[in-house]
Design a protein around this motif. Sequence first.
Motif, PDB file in Angstrom:
ATOM      1  N   MET A  13       0.824  -1.206   0.000  1.00 17.24           N
ATOM      2  CA  MET A  13       0.000   0.000   0.000  1.00 17.24           C
ATOM      3  C   MET A  13       0.864   1.265   0.000  1.00 17.24           C
ATOM      4  O   MET A  13       0.535   2.262  -0.658  1.00 17.24           O
ATOM      5  CB  MET A  13      -0.947  -0.029   1.199  1.00 17.24           C
ATOM      6  N   SER A  14       1.978   1.219   0.735  1.00 22.87           N
ATOM      7  CA  SER A  14       2.889   2.361   0.759  1.00 22.87           C
ATOM      8  C   SER A  14       3.471   2.620  -0.634  1.00 22.87           C
ATOM      9  O   SER A  14       3.500   3.766  -1.107  1.00 22.87           O
ATOM     10  CB  SER A  14       4.012   2.099   1.759  1.00 22.87           C
ATOM     11  N   PHE A  15       3.908   1.556  -1.295  1.00 28.95           N
ATOM     12  CA  PHE A  15       4.518   1.726  -2.613  1.00 28.95           C
ATOM     13  C   PHE A  15       3.477   2.050  -3.676  1.00 28.95           C
ATOM     14  O   PHE A  15       3.788   2.712  -4.668  1.00 28.95           O
ATOM     15  CB  PHE A  15       5.304   0.477  -2.996  1.00 28.95           C
ATOM     16  N   ALA A  16       2.240   1.590  -3.482  1.00 30.26           N
ATOM     17  CA  ALA A  16       1.161   1.955  -4.406  1.00 30.26           C
ATOM     18  C   ALA A  16       0.974   3.469  -4.425  1.00 30.26           C
ATOM     19  O   ALA A  16       0.860   4.095  -5.489  1.00 30.26           O
ATOM     20  CB  ALA A  16      -0.139   1.262  -4.007  1.00 30.26           C
ATOM     21  N   ALA A  17       0.956   4.075  -3.235  1.00 28.16           N
ATOM     22  CA  ALA A  17       0.807   5.532  -3.153  1.00 28.16           C
ATOM     23  C   ALA A  17       1.984   6.236  -3.810  1.00 28.16           C
ATOM     24  O   ALA A  17       1.815   7.248  -4.516  1.00 28.16           O
ATOM     25  CB  ALA A  17       0.680   5.962  -1.695  1.00 28.16           C
ATOM     26  N   ILE A  59       3.921  10.152   7.469  1.00 29.96           N
ATOM     27  CA  ILE A  59       4.687  11.146   6.703  1.00 29.96           C
ATOM     28  C   ILE A  59       4.278  11.119   5.229  1.00 29.96           C
ATOM     29  O   ILE A  59       4.106  12.176   4.605  1.00 29.96           O
ATOM     30  CB  ILE A  59       6.204  10.888   6.863  1.00 29.96           C
ATOM     31  N   SER A  60       4.109   9.922   4.660  1.00 29.51           N
ATOM     32  CA  SER A  60       3.682   9.804   3.260  1.00 29.51           C
ATOM     33  C   SER A  60       2.316  10.445   3.058  1.00 29.51           C
ATOM     34  O   SER A  60       2.075  11.133   2.062  1.00 29.51           O
ATOM     35  CB  SER A  60       3.630   8.333   2.846  1.00 29.51           C
ATOM     36  N   SER A  61       1.409  10.222   4.006  1.00 32.22           N
ATOM     37  CA  SER A  61       0.064  10.811   3.904  1.00 32.22           C
ATOM     38  C   SER A  61       0.132  12.331   3.906  1.00 32.22           C
ATOM     39  O   SER A  61      -0.585  13.004   3.145  1.00 32.22           O
ATOM     40  CB  SER A  61      -0.804  10.327   5.076  1.00 32.22           C
ATOM     41  N   SER A  62       1.009  12.875   4.738  1.00 36.10           N
ATOM     42  CA  SER A  62       1.137  14.333   4.813  1.00 36.10           C
ATOM     43  C   SER A  62       1.613  14.917   3.487  1.00 36.10           C
ATOM     44  O   SER A  62       1.267  16.051   3.133  1.00 36.10           O
ATOM     45  CB  SER A  62       2.085  14.729   5.938  1.00 36.10           C
ATOM     46  N   SER A  63       2.396  14.146   2.733  1.00 37.33           N
ATOM     47  CA  SER A  63       2.896  14.650   1.451  1.00 37.33           C
ATOM     48  C   SER A  63       1.751  14.917   0.482  1.00 37.33           C
ATOM     49  O   SER A  63       1.759  15.922  -0.244  1.00 37.33           O
ATOM     50  CB  SER A  63       3.897  13.666   0.837  1.00 37.33           C
ATOM     51  N   LEU A  86       7.282  12.581   0.770  1.00 34.15           N
ATOM     52  CA  LEU A  86       6.883  11.285   0.220  1.00 34.15           C
ATOM     53  C   LEU A  86       8.045  10.303   0.246  1.00 34.15           C
ATOM     54  O   LEU A  86       7.896   9.162   0.697  1.00 34.15           O
ATOM     55  CB  LEU A  86       6.362  11.456  -1.205  1.00 34.15           C
ATOM     56  N   ASP A  87       9.210  10.722  -0.234  1.00 37.08           N
ATOM     57  CA  ASP A  87      10.362   9.825  -0.231  1.00 37.08           C
ATOM     58  C   ASP A  87      10.777   9.460   1.194  1.00 37.08           C
ATOM     59  O   ASP A  87      11.120   8.311   1.479  1.00 37.08           O
ATOM     60  CB  ASP A  87      11.538  10.448  -0.978  1.00 37.08           C
ATOM     61  N   LEU A  88      10.736  10.431   2.089  1.00 39.83           N
ATOM     62  CA  LEU A  88      11.077  10.174   3.485  1.00 39.83           C
ATOM     63  C   LEU A  88      10.134   9.132   4.083  1.00 39.83           C
ATOM     64  O   LEU A  88      10.561   8.176   4.741  1.00 39.83           O
ATOM     65  CB  LEU A  88      11.007  11.476   4.289  1.00 39.83           C
ATOM     66  N   VAL A 112      -5.526   5.137  -0.119  1.00 42.19           N
ATOM     67  CA  VAL A 112      -4.666   3.962   0.075  1.00 42.19           C
ATOM     68  C   VAL A 112      -3.883   4.076   1.380  1.00 42.19           C
ATOM     69  O   VAL A 112      -3.789   3.122   2.168  1.00 42.19           O
ATOM     70  CB  VAL A 112      -3.711   3.798  -1.124  1.00 42.19           C
ATOM     71  N   LEU A 113      -3.300   5.239   1.629  1.00 42.97           N
ATOM     72  CA  LEU A 113      -2.460   5.418   2.814  1.00 42.97           C
ATOM     73  C   LEU A 113      -3.270   5.410   4.110  1.00 42.97           C
ATOM     74  O   LEU A 113      -2.826   4.857   5.128  1.00 42.97           O
ATOM     75  CB  LEU A 113      -1.670   6.717   2.697  1.00 42.97           C
ATOM     76  N   VAL A 114      -4.453   6.007   4.095  1.00 40.58           N
ATOM     77  CA  VAL A 114      -5.314   5.970   5.288  1.00 40.58           C
ATOM     78  C   VAL A 114      -5.738   4.531   5.586  1.00 40.58           C
ATOM     79  O   VAL A 114      -5.816   4.118   6.753  1.00 40.58           O
ATOM     80  CB  VAL A 114      -6.541   6.883   5.103  1.00 40.58           C
ATOM     81  N   SER A 115      -5.969   3.752   4.543  1.00 42.34           N
ATOM     82  CA  SER A 115      -6.291   2.337   4.732  1.00 42.34           C
ATOM     83  C   SER A 115      -5.120   1.604   5.387  1.00 42.34           C
ATOM     84  O   SER A 115      -5.306   0.777   6.291  1.00 42.34           O
ATOM     85  CB  SER A 115      -6.628   1.681   3.386  1.00 42.34           C
ATOM     86  N   ALA A 116      -3.884   1.908   4.950  1.00 41.69           N
ATOM     87  CA  ALA A 116      -2.694   1.299   5.541  1.00 41.69           C
ATOM     88  C   ALA A 116      -2.562   1.688   7.013  1.00 41.69           C
ATOM     89  O   ALA A 116      -2.214   0.853   7.869  1.00 41.69           O
ATOM     90  CB  ALA A 116      -1.448   1.708   4.770  1.00 41.69           C
ATOM     91  N   LEU A 117      -2.835   2.947   7.318  1.00 44.19           N
ATOM     92  CA  LEU A 117      -2.774   3.392   8.712  1.00 44.19           C
ATOM     93  C   LEU A 117      -3.789   2.666   9.580  1.00 44.19           C
ATOM     94  O   LEU A 117      -3.506   2.317  10.734  1.00 44.19           O
ATOM     95  CB  LEU A 117      -3.029   4.906   8.786  1.00 44.19           C
ATOM     96  N   SER A 118      -4.966   2.419   9.035  1.00 41.27           N
ATOM     97  CA  SER A 118      -5.995   1.701   9.784  1.00 41.27           C
ATOM     98  C   SER A 118      -5.537   0.285  10.122  1.00 41.27           C
ATOM     99  O   SER A 118      -5.741  -0.207  11.239  1.00 41.27           O
ATOM    100  CB  SER A 118      -7.296   1.649   8.966  1.00 41.27           C
ATOM    101  N   ILE A 119      -4.899  -0.380   9.156  1.00 43.56           N
ATOM    102  CA  ILE A 119      -4.394  -1.734   9.378  1.00 43.56           C
ATOM    103  C   ILE A 119      -3.297  -1.734  10.437  1.00 43.56           C
ATOM    104  O   ILE A 119      -3.270  -2.579  11.338  1.00 43.56           O
ATOM    105  CB  ILE A 119      -3.882  -2.329   8.055  1.00 43.56           C
ATOM    106  N   LEU A 120      -2.389  -0.773  10.348  1.00 38.51           N
ATOM    107  CA  LEU A 120      -1.308  -0.681  11.328  1.00 38.51           C
ATOM    108  C   LEU A 120      -1.848  -0.408  12.728  1.00 38.51           C
ATOM    109  O   LEU A 120      -1.384  -0.995  13.716  1.00 38.51           O
ATOM    110  CB  LEU A 120      -0.325   0.420  10.920  1.00 38.51           C
ATOM    111  N   TYR A 121      -2.821   0.462  12.825  1.00 36.94           N
ATOM    112  CA  TYR A 121      -3.423   0.753  14.128  1.00 36.94           C
ATOM    113  C   TYR A 121      -4.036  -0.507  14.730  1.00 36.94           C
ATOM    114  O   TYR A 121      -3.875  -0.794  15.921  1.00 36.94           O
ATOM    115  CB  TYR A 121      -4.488   1.839  13.980  1.00 36.94           C
ATOM    116  N   PHE A 122      -4.693  -1.284  13.892  1.00 35.14           N
ATOM    117  CA  PHE A 122      -5.323  -2.525  14.359  1.00 35.14           C
ATOM    118  C   PHE A 122      -4.279  -3.510  14.872  1.00 35.14           C
ATOM    119  O   PHE A 122      -4.447  -4.112  15.936  1.00 35.14           O
ATOM    120  CB  PHE A 122      -6.109  -3.159  13.202  1.00 35.14           C
TER     121      PHE A 122
END
Length: 403
Positions: free
Chosen positions: A222-226, A286-290, A311-313, A375-385
């Motif tokens: 998901m990170s690389f998709a974004a 950080i990616s989401s903020s970009s 984004l790269d960071l 995509v990134l918010v979905s990844a954050l939701s999974i990580l939070y879980f």
Amino acid sequence: MSQKSTMGINKTLLIMAMVGGAAVANLYYNQPLLAIIAESFHAPTQQVGLIPMMTQIGYALGLLLFVPLGDIIERRRLIVTMLIATAIALLTAAISPNISWLIVASLLIGMTTIIPQLVVPFAAFLVEPGKRGKAVGTVMSGLFIGIVLARMTSGFVGANFGWRAIYFFASGLMMLIAVVSTFVLPKAKPSVTLSYPKLIFSLGQIIREQLLLRQVALIGAMSFAANSIFWSTMAFFLKAPPLNYSSKVAGMFGLLGVVGAITAVIAGRMADRKNPRLISMLGVVISSSSFLVFSLARYELWGLILGVMLLDLGVQTTQISNQAQIYSLPAKIHSRLNTVYMVSYFVGGSMGSYFGNYAWSNWQWNGVCGVALFVLVSALSILYFTIFWKKPKQQLLSARSTR
């Protein structure tokens, strides 16, 4: 471990970083050139968008078919063989008579350019368990620098000498590195004895047994998709009014990715010392903020610069922490762990390229930013879980079962 031995390993890691960086660049040369290629072949945006997509699909296939061989074949010989195969694929792209040929050649480039993912587990294998995050970070910094230089060099060469020149250059570079690698990389005996069919079938067993691998692979995808959503559309965004920038400018934006390269070693050390899942979550934030910056700043140059750096960071921080997690698993399956992770990673990247171009064609820049944020918010939701919710729930269930 003696100081002399440590210096020798550090030198080897730097050589591996350079080999991996030069090789990984092949996957990213096309991104600043897409607008030029479209003009050259008079091809529509969506068709040209298949070039990065097929490169990433090819990479996923190559990871699946070739990277597991690192567990059963002497690694230096395998790396040199794949470098030669990559040189041939790049030459095929350079002489493309039409867009269809180039798309197929891009698939072959992706399939053969799996050298970085042979080098990374090789590096982790050479060091003690407590230093693997740092070793991975060192080699990955070379990969990130390769990506940065690929975009910058490609944009400059494309603007001044045409898009074919970069493929000719890259082909010659791979042949040169193949010769050098033959003499400078250490030999490494295979860690297991399996037939190739059994090796491939064992991937399914590893996926079933390793929950951590499944979780990390999904977040990486998901990170690389974004990331791909952005880079597969940036050339079109910069070339369109009111910016009207050339491919050279698109390539120069890639130079900002040096932030990710500098961060790689730091992220590796943090992953060794702290909870790597929290570091991964920080990277996704950080990616989401970009993309919030891209959306709000829109055509402002400062916004594009800040957004690319963020984004790269974010992507590189997530990547390093993810790989530190999978290399905490048994060393004898490292190549196959890396196969599963990176196949997922680049399947995510290929889907990001497709949906990025779809979003650009239908909704322009707002669509690109919106899809990436989803995509990134979905990844954050999974990580939070997995970090904050699942563990307390498991403890609650355990407490109930003891009553």
